[in-house]
Design an enzyme around this catalytic site. Structure first.
Site, PDB file in Angstrom:
ATOM      1  N   HIS A 134       0.827  -1.226   0.000  1.00  0.00           N
ATOM      2  CA  HIS A 134       0.000   0.000   0.000  1.00  0.00           C
ATOM      3  C   HIS A 134       0.855   1.266   0.000  1.00  0.00           C
ATOM      4  CE1 HIS A 134      -3.666  -2.202   0.372  1.00  0.00           C
ATOM      5  NE2 HIS A 134      -3.360  -2.721   1.547  1.00  0.00           N
TER       6      HIS A 134
ATOM      7  N   ASP B 103      -2.662 -10.690  -2.740  1.00  0.00           N
ATOM      8  CA  ASP B 103      -3.232 -10.178  -1.488  1.00  0.00           C
ATOM      9  C   ASP B 103      -4.678  -9.749  -1.766  1.00  0.00           C
ATOM     10  OD1 ASP B 103      -2.093  -8.799   1.328  1.00  0.00           O
ATOM     11  OD2 ASP B 103      -3.811  -7.739   0.459  1.00  0.00           O
TER      12      ASP B 103
ATOM     13  N   HIS C  44      -6.234  -7.218  -0.826  1.00  0.00           N
ATOM     14  CA  HIS C  44      -6.340  -5.779  -1.065  1.00  0.00           C
ATOM     15  C   HIS C  44      -5.552  -5.389  -2.308  1.00  0.00           C
ATOM     16  CE1 HIS C  44      -6.782  -6.346   3.364  1.00  0.00           C
ATOM     17  NE2 HIS C  44      -7.792  -5.530   3.170  1.00  0.00           N
TER      18      HIS C  44
ATOM     19  N   ASP D 215      -4.715 -12.919   2.990  1.00  0.00           N
ATOM     20  CA  ASP D 215      -5.972 -12.404   3.533  1.00  0.00           C
ATOM     21  C   ASP D 215      -7.169 -12.628   2.608  1.00  0.00           C
ATOM     22  OD1 ASP D 215      -4.705 -10.613   1.872  1.00  0.00           O
ATOM     23  OD2 ASP D 215      -4.719  -8.943   3.283  1.00  0.00           O
TER      24      ASP D 215
HETATM   25 ZN   LIG Z   1      -4.100  -7.254   2.362  1.00  0.00          ZN
END
Ligand SMILES: [Zn+2]
Length: 308
Positions: free
Chosen positions: A123, A160, A162, A243
């Site tokens: 991120h 991932d 996200h 995740d």
């Molecule tokens: Zn994540």
């Protein structure tokens, strides 16, 4: 040839608070999950160098981040992202791990490596820490490969749950790096639409809450993996978050350990066809400790098998 597992005790020192899902226990869970696996070589992660970091993060951002590390307690950079004493060394080991792994593969000492580090990185933008992340390790690893090895093209595979907004933003004008991500949408951080294509080097595969293995595999089989194959990278880096697992508390995808093994096998086979089998994987998210142990083990079992 052994598969490398790169790790360091300093990664346990980053402490975002006892209620924070990104806990030091995550590292222990992943490493415990690898117990009993053969043909693994554990090596300590060095600290990343200033030169490695500033290929991605400008010097003023990095100096300011370092300066904010508190002597005790925590400093909030945003509602999710903290600095504690030890955070800077932890994130430096993370970026150092991936650069070290890239060097090991370039020197033909191994074909695959898994960096078991925290805090995660995907991120973080060039000038902004966010989403639990401080330095963007996978971006630093990609720039390091391009700057110091014979690699001319680097592909980043990100599964991932996200979207790796930071990685995408860092490379959206860099045709020498391809970024392919599957992620749940809608979900933090909100980016990762199909329409976001960078300079033709970004491919986003958004998945809906509740999607499981069949939809995930289809997206990679039909779109993600063929795109990486056509790009013909010299090395593949993996942002390995766990995740998207059905047990994870922060998202709603329904992947199982078998799906993580499947995507790992697919990436290793693809690497065997285009880049001599070279894959460096780095731990990103994953917030259920049991899922981290079992899916992480499935991932490493995939990494350590011989590619087709
Ligand atoms: Zn994540």
């Amino acid at each position: 040839m052994n598969t490398l597992v790169i790790q360091h005790q300093d990664c346990l020192r980053h402490n975002p608070g006892s209620k924070h899902p990104e806990s030091p226990a995550r590292i222990k869970a992943v490493l415990d999950g690898l117990e009993g696996l053969k043909q693994l070589e554990r090596l300590p992660a060095p600290l990343a160098t200033f030169e490695q970091i500033t290929r991605v993060h400008p010097e003023p951002f990095w100096s300011a981040l370092r300066a904010r590390e508190p002597a005790k307690g925590r400093v909030a950079l945003d509602p999710d992202t903290y600095l504690s004493r030890g955070s800077i060394d932890a994130t430096l080991r993370g970026s150092g791990a991936i650069c070290f792994a890239v060097d090991q593969l370039a020197d033909d000492r191994a074909r695959r490596a898994f960096c078991v580090i925290r805090p995660p990185g995907h991120h973080s933008e060039a000038e902004r820490a966010m989403g639990f992340c401080l330095l963007n390790h996978v971006a630093i690893g990609a720039r390091h490969a391009l700057a110091t090895t014979a690699a001319e093209r680097v592909a980043i595979v990100d599964f991932d749950v996200h979207h790796g907004n930071g990685t995408q933003a860092i490379f959206e004008d860099s045709p020498e790096v391809m970024y392919v991500s599957s992620h749940q949408m809608p979900l933090y951080p909100g980016s990762g639409q199909i329409e976001e294509t960078g300079c033709g080097n970004v491919l986003n595969l958004p998945l809906a809450p509740g999607d499981g293995g069949p939809v995930f595999r289809q997206a990679w089989e039909r779109l993600g993996l063929p795109a990486v194959h056509s790009f013909a990278p010299d090395i593949i880096l993996v942002s390995a978050g766990f995740d998207a697992h059905e047990r994870d508390p922060l998202a709603q995808l329904e992947l199982t350990d078998r799906d993580f093994r499947w995507i790992t096998d697919a990436v290793v086979d693809l690497a065997g066809e285009v880049c001599g089998g070279r894959v460096v994987s780095v731990l990103e998210g994953g917030y259920d400790l049991q899922a981290l142990a079992s899916a992480g083990r499935a991932h490493v079992e995939g990494l350590k098998r011989a590619q087709k």
